[in-house]
Every structure is written in structure tokens, then in C-alpha cells.
Scaffold this active site. Structure first.
Site, PDB file in Angstrom:
ATOM      1  N   GLU A  75       4.030   5.819 -23.372  1.00 18.59           N
ATOM      2  CA  GLU A  75       3.782   4.774 -24.363  1.00 18.59           C
ATOM      3  C   GLU A  75       4.661   4.900 -25.605  1.00 18.59           C
ATOM      4  O   GLU A  75       4.997   3.887 -26.212  1.00 18.59           O
ATOM      5  CB  GLU A  75       2.292   4.664 -24.739  1.00 18.59           C
ATOM      6  N   TRP A  78     -14.184   4.188 -45.275  1.00 22.82           N
ATOM      7  CA  TRP A  78     -14.222   4.376 -43.827  1.00 22.82           C
ATOM      8  C   TRP A  78     -15.656   4.781 -43.546  1.00 22.82           C
ATOM      9  O   TRP A  78     -16.064   5.906 -43.822  1.00 22.82           O
ATOM     10  CB  TRP A  78     -13.239   5.470 -43.407  1.00 22.82           C
ATOM     11  N   ASN A  80     -15.848  10.508 -51.227  1.00 17.36           N
ATOM     12  CA  ASN A  80     -15.202  10.701 -49.925  1.00 17.36           C
ATOM     13  C   ASN A  80     -15.765  11.988 -49.346  1.00 17.36           C
ATOM     14  O   ASN A  80     -15.756  13.022 -50.020  1.00 17.36           O
ATOM     15  CB  ASN A  80     -13.681  10.817 -50.118  1.00 17.36           C
ATOM     16  N   GLY A  81     -16.277  11.926 -48.109  1.00 19.14           N
ATOM     17  CA  GLY A  81     -16.844  13.122 -47.483  1.00 19.14           C
ATOM     18  C   GLY A  81     -18.195  12.809 -46.877  1.00 19.14           C
ATOM     19  O   GLY A  81     -18.565  11.639 -46.738  1.00 19.14           O
ATOM     20  N   CYS A 136     -12.252   8.519 -46.693  1.00 21.98           N
ATOM     21  CA  CYS A 136     -12.166   7.350 -47.564  1.00 21.98           C
ATOM     22  C   CYS A 136     -11.101   7.648 -48.605  1.00 21.98           C
ATOM     23  O   CYS A 136     -10.638   8.782 -48.711  1.00 21.98           O
ATOM     24  CB  CYS A 136     -13.488   7.122 -48.305  1.00 21.98           C
TER      25      CYS A 136
HETATM   26  C1  AGP Z   1      -3.727   5.433 -26.117  1.00 27.49           C
HETATM   27  O1  AGP Z   1      -2.796   6.138 -26.823  1.00 27.49           O
HETATM   28  C2  AGP Z   1      -3.776   3.988 -26.384  1.00 27.49           C
HETATM   29  N1  AGP Z   1      -3.644   3.613 -27.706  1.00 27.49           N
HETATM   30  C3  AGP Z   1      -4.824   3.220 -25.589  1.00 27.49           C
HETATM   31  O2  AGP Z   1      -4.766   3.622 -24.270  1.00 27.49           O
HETATM   32  C4  AGP Z   1      -6.286   3.285 -26.071  1.00 27.49           C
HETATM   33  O3  AGP Z   1      -6.825   4.555 -25.828  1.00 27.49           O
HETATM   34  C5  AGP Z   1      -7.096   2.201 -25.368  1.00 27.49           C
HETATM   35  O4  AGP Z   1      -6.523   0.938 -25.663  1.00 27.49           O
HETATM   36  C6  AGP Z   1      -8.547   2.198 -25.729  1.00 27.49           C
HETATM   37  O5  AGP Z   1      -8.754   1.893 -27.066  1.00 27.49           O
HETATM   38  P1  AGP Z   1     -10.157   2.149 -27.741  1.00 27.49           P
HETATM   39  O6  AGP Z   1     -10.436   3.608 -27.656  1.00 27.49           O
HETATM   40  O7  AGP Z   1      -9.998   1.660 -29.153  1.00 27.49           O
HETATM   41  O8  AGP Z   1     -11.160   1.350 -26.982  1.00 27.49           O
END
Ligand code: AGP
Length: 609
Positions: free
Chosen positions: A489, A75, A101-102, A2
Site C-alpha cells: 500500500e 479526541w 489531555n489524558g 487531545c
Molecule cells: C491498512 O493500512 C489500511 N489503511 C486499511 O486496510 C484499513 O485497515 C481498512 O480500511 C479498515 O479500516 P478501519 O479499521 O477504519 O475500519
């Protein structure tokens, strides 16, 4: 994770707090809150959602007059993101207010003690315990109360605290969660990191573990846990504001890669007690665990790759058949599920549309138990699953997942070990060895991270590659899938992952002079088999980068470039071997000048089908 900010001075506090929180939003963004003291009353304002909502609600802070205050961006860990659980938290007569936070590890015990003493709780958070505990110990001297609380509390914390009876003081405390103090022209400021204070000062003090800072508008005093006053030198911060938000790293992805030792440790350690795997949140009795006949792991992208690794680990350790499905396929393929089936949905965001739909499909079958392995507390998947096992990765900002992936992996190791323990497929001695190896992983990840420069030189040479292949067998195949996805990616280089033995059934025709092949060879039993596949691609001109276990120097005779990972149990090698592949992808993308944190066409959370 957080974000905390606190201010005491001559200016209006709320706008300064909002401004600081904006810089800390990367640390958490499910809710936010402010407490501002005008000398009469401590006023608190909270809101669910991004900080902008609080900004609007408070009219940019105008609705909260006062020159002393604390703020928080959350968070969620304990309790879903709602107004009650948002910080700051009060004691019963609203004379003490705290942001945190923690994670307070012994909060359940403290909560019981406080309930027995008549205290009432309005939230599900571990933090509220601190407000009431401060109340319990406060006898007129805030410092004394704070030090007593520190002696009672276990876990990690950074606190910002105000006392109504002390309108000219702000207290800051920390252990294992970051907190710094800055001295600006018009007062003093505390924050989770320097990004929040750089607008006001570049001279900061670092509060060390189990130290307290007492701030007035003109002075800062530091104390250790024995109430001895400490002398501290300020440090001049030379980073620019953007770098500070990323902790000095150029990109969130690189920062998150480096946060993996901590994230993995945080996910493992609360689940090992007295040499045993304890996963309370599983909510299944030993009988129910023993009755599971089949497991489906359903997820998307990297989370799916965790599932592929998990299949090898769970089947190997616990001897339960596991099917791994892409959520987008599972939801439409009319899966055959019964009351002895456990469906595990893995998701960082907990909001991925296909994974959520798969969860709902699973729940349509009566008697099926659905377990979510989720990072975002209170997300849709966390809410709708029968049980949730949270990964403690903290917020992940970069689109390409790294630390969430690593925590999901260890969550599956823990589950596999728990099943194996209940079903007796692993003996006590072997279990003790596994637990020891599991606990070593964070330090071993650190060791792998230490070799990154060498990888950068190598990655720079391959930035112009057209196509890259990742090969491996068994768990090494699962690692290949993730290594390949990471590269494509963020660097936009075409890459494919193949089970090493499958390459010769077609794909080997794509190998030509200079094609980069990453061979993952961490599974001792399969090492020689994959090495033969390496020879096959080498003889067709491939340049081979191998990832293997320390000690396999013979690999250098065949592969062109070898990366070694420390020795661990074969079930756990993914956790180590994936690290150089993440770093490789990062440096290739960097060399190509790609937008590492926000790759084209992608989003962090895929909430559409
Ligand atoms: C991985 O680097 C991607 N950002 C993507 O494959 C991701 O893991 C996938 O969209 C699943 O997302 P989620 O874990 O939030 O469900």
C-alpha cells in the site's frame, strides 16, 4: 490524545489559540473549544467537528475578546463527541475553567464523591471532575487548589486552567501527557507540543511530570508538587514547523510506528487489575460469556488481518470456534447466526462502510451480540454495536495503519484471555504467565524499534524489487498478510502473502533469481516446517529475509538476512514480528520517494462501498 493551547499577554487570545489548535488538530479533531477571559467574564465557545467549524462560529476568534484564554481540540475518550463533552469545562458558577489531555483513571470514584457533596455534572467526561475538584479545593489561592487536585488524581493529564478571581494568571499542569511553555515577545503561551508555538517563539520550557507552571503576561514560575519553586532553562527549538507537528519525525506513519509501545500499554493496562483481566465494557456476564458457542470476526484490510491472528489466539486459548470474514463478503453471504453467536466488528475509524453494513447485517439476527473493537469514540460502529471495547491508540493520521493495528491485536488477546478464564480452558498459572508476557509487550516493541537502522540499509537494497512474497504458518501467516499489505500500500511493490505450505501449490512458479521472500517463523511448533519451505524457495533463487525468535541462530544457515524478535508467548508474537515489517515497508517507500502518509488511490476512512 487531545491538543491544548493557552495564552496570556497583550494580544487578543482567541486568534492565537485557534492558530495553535490548527497545528494540534492531528492530536484530535472530533470537537474543539475556547475559553477567553476579558477581565469581566470567562466566555466559552465550543463546536463539534473540525476546528474550521469553531473558526467560523467565532469569526476567527473575534467574537471572544480578551487577552487570556485556553483552547482544546478533542479526541474523545470518555463520552461521545458532542457539545457537552467538548472542552473547556466549567465548575458550577463558571469561575474556574479547564482543558485536559489524558485520562483520569479514578474519575468514577471522584465523581461519586463530588456528587455526594452536591456537585452536578453536565458532561460524561473525566475532565469535568477536575473543574469541580478545583472548585472544592479553591479557597482563594489557585496554586494551592491545583496542587491538592494533583494529589487526588490518578492517571495521565495535561491541564490548562483559568480562575475568574485571577485575571492575570494562567495555570498549566502535567503528568504523563505532554505540555510545554513558550515565552514570546507579547506574552506567554502553553501547548501540547512545540508545533503550536513555533510561530511565536523558538524558546520553550518543558514542564516535567507533576509540575505546575504559573504564567502571567510577563513571567513564568514553575513549582513541584510540594510547592517548591523550580529554576528552569529554556530550550531552543531548531525544527521547522512541519516537522514539529510530527514530533520531529518525517512522516506521521513513522511517528505512529514509534507510538506503538504507548498505545499498546494504554490499551492493556486499564484492563488488568489485581492480576486479572477485567473488560467492563464487554457488558456480558460470566454466564453470557460461557454461553458463546461461536465467534465471527468481521473487518476490512488490516483490521481483518487482526481477525485472522485473533482466530488462532481465541481458538487456541478459549477453544471457541472462530470464523473470520471480510466485511464486504459477510454482508452479502447470509451468515448463519444465532443467540449463542458473538460477532466482533474491528475498525479503527468506526466508519468503514462495509464493516458498518456487516454490523447491521449481524444485528438483523435476533439474539446475536455485536461487539465493536473501535478506536474512534462515538463513531458509527461504536454507537451501533451492542458493546464497545475501545482501543486507546489515539488519532491515527497516516493512511497505513500501524498503532491501531497493534492495539486491536492486544484487544483480541485480552478478549481471548477473558474467555479462557471464564471457560476454564487456561489454568491460573498459565494465565499469570500470559498476563506477565502481555505486560512486557510495550517494552519489547521498544526493543524491536531500536534496531531500525539495520533494516533501513536492507530496505534501500530492495526499493527496486518487482515482487515480494511473505510466507508463514498459523499466526505467522496472519503476520505475513499484514506485512504484505503494508509494503504494497505504501511502496506500490507487488506483494503477496501465502500460507507457507500453500506456496508449492502454484505460486512457487513465480519465484525466480533474486525474488525477495519474507519468511515469518515465530511459531516454535511450526518453525521446522516453514524452514523447509524456505529451503524450497532458496533452491529456486529466492533471497530470504527471515523474522524469527531470538536464539534461532541456525536460521542464518538458510536465510540470507535474519531479524530477531524478543521471546514472548507464541500467541503474542504478531505484536513484535509486525514491527520490522512496518519499518521495512516504510523505508522501502521512503527510498522510492513515495508519499508515505497519503499513498495513491487510498483514503484513511473508506466510507463508501
Ligand atoms: C491498512 O493500512 C489500511 N489503511 C486499511 O486496510 C484499513 O485497515 C481498512 O480500511 C479498515 O479500516 P478501519 O479499521 O477504519 O475500519
Amino acid at each position: 490524545m487531545c491538543g491544548i493551547v493557552g495564552y496570556i499577554g497583550t494580544e487578543q487570545a482567541a486568534p492565537i489559540l485557534l492558530d495553535g489548535l490548527e497545528k494540534l488538530e492531528y492530536r484530535g479533531y472530533d470537537s474543539a473549544g475556547l475559553a477567553v477571559y476579558d477581565g469581566q467574564e470567562i466566555q466559552v465557545m465550543k463546536s463539534v467537528g473540525r476546528l474550521q467549524v469553531l473558526h467560523e462560529l467565532s469569526h476567527g476568534g473575534e467574537k471572544l475578546p480578551g487577552t487570556l484564554g485556553i483552547g482544546h481540540t478533542r479526541w474523545a475518550t470518555h463520552g461521545s463527541p458532542n457539545n457537552e463533552n467538548a472542552h473547556p469545562h466549567f465548575n458550577k458558577d463558571k469561575s474556574i475553567v479547564v482543558v485536559h489531555n489524558g485520562i483520569i483513571e479514578n474519575y468514577m470514584k471522584l465523581r461519586k464523591l463530588l456528587l455526594a457533596r452536591g456537585y452536578e455534572f453536565v458532561s460524561e467526561t473525566d475532565t469535568e471532575v477536575i473543574a469541580h475538584l478545583l472548585d472544592y479545593y479553591y479557597k482563594g489561592d489557585p496554586l494551592e487548589a491545583v496542587l491538592k487536585v494533583m494529589q487526588r488524581v490518578e492517571g495521565s493529564y495535561a491541564f490548562g486552567i483559568l480562575f475568574r478571581e485571577h485575571p492575570d494568571e494562567l495555570y498549566a499542569v502535567r503528568k504523563d501527557s505532554p505540555l510545554i511553555v513558550g515565552k514570546c515577545g507579547h506574552g506567554n503561551i502553553i501547548a501540547s507540543d512545540v508545533s503550536a508555538v513555533l510561530k511565536y517563539t523558538r524558546d520553550v520550557y518543558f514542564i516535567q511530570n507533576e509540575e505546575v507552571a504559573k504564567l502571567t503576561k510577563d513571567e513564568i514560575h514553575f513549582y513541584n508538587i510540594d510547592c517548591e519553586e523550580l529554576e528552569k532553562e529554556s530550550t531552543r527549538i531548531e525544527w521547522d514547523v512541519n516537522a514539529a507537528e510530527k514530533g520531529g519525525y518525517a512522516h506521521f506513519m513513522f511517528k505512529e510506528i514509534h507510538e506503538q509501545p504507548k498505545a499498546v500499554r494504554d490499551t492493556i493496562s486499564p484492563r488488568i487489575r489485581d492480576g486479572k483481566i477485567v473488560i467492563e465494557e464487554l457488558g456480558m456476564s460470566e454466564e453470557e460469556l460461557a454461553a458463546v458457542r461461536k465467534i465471527y470476526i468481521v473487518a476490512c484490510g488490516s483490521a481483518y488481518h487482526v481477525g485472522v491472528a485473533g482466530k488462532y489466539v481465541i481458538e487456541g486459548m478459549a477453544r471457541i470456534p472462530v470464523e473470520v470474514d471480510l466485511a464486504s463478503e459477510f454482508r452479502y453471504r447470509r451468515p448463519i447466526l444465532d443467540e449463542n453467536t458473538l460477532v466482533i466488528i474491528i475498525s479503527q475509524s468506526g466508519e468503514t462502510a462495509d464493516s458498518l453494513a456487516a454490523l447491521r447485517e449481524a444485528k438483523r439476527h435476533s439474539g446475536v451480540t455485536v461487539l465493536g473493537i473501535v478506536n474512534v469514540v462515538g463513531s458509527s460502529i461504536a454507537r451501533e454495536a451492542d458493546h464497545v471495547m475501545y482501543t486507546w491508540a489515539g488519532p491515527e493520521i497516516a493512511v497505513a495503519t500501524t498503532k491501531a493495528y497493534s492495539t486491536q491485536l492486544v484487544a483480541l488477546y485480552l478478549l481471548a484471555m477473558r474467555f479462557a478464564g471464564v471457560r476454564g480452558t487456561i489454568g491460573e498459572e498459565e494465565m499469570a504467565d500470559l498476563i506477565r508476557d502481555l505486560q512486557k509487550l510495550p517494552d519489547q516493541i521498544e526493543m524491536v524499534l531500536a534496531n531500525k537502522e539495520r533494516l533501513q540499509r536492507f530496505a534501500n537494497r530492495y526499493a527496486a524489487a518487482k515482487s515480494v512474497f511473505f510466507i508463514g504458518r498459523g499466526i505467522d501467516y496472519a503476520i505475513s498478510l499484514e506485512g504484505s499489505l503494508k509494503l504494497k500500500e505504501i511502496s506500490y511493490i507487488h506483494s503477496e502473502a501465502y500460507a507457507a505450505g500453500e506456496l508449492k501449490h502454484g505460486t512457487i512458479s513465480l519465484i525466480e533469481e533474486g525474488t525477495l521472500v519474507a519468511a515469518i517463523m515465530t511459531q516454535e511448533e511450526l518453525y521446522k516446517k516453514t524452514l523447509s519451505n524456505v529451503v524450497e524457495v532458496k533452491s529456486r533463487g529466492a533471497f530470504v529475509m527471515a523474522v524469527t525468535n531470538l536464539g534461532h541462530t541456525d536460521c542464518e544457515k538458510t536465510a540470507d538476512y535474519v531479524i530477531y524478535i524478543p521471546k514472548t508467548n507464541p500467541y503474542f508474537t504478531d505484536s513484535l514480528a509486525v514491527i520490522p515489517l512496518q519499518i521495512f515497508a516504510y523505508y522501502v517507500a521512503l527510498a522510492k520517494g513515495c508519499d508515505v502518509d497519503k499513498p495513491r488511490n487510498l483514503a484513511k476512512s473508506v466510507t463508501v462501498e
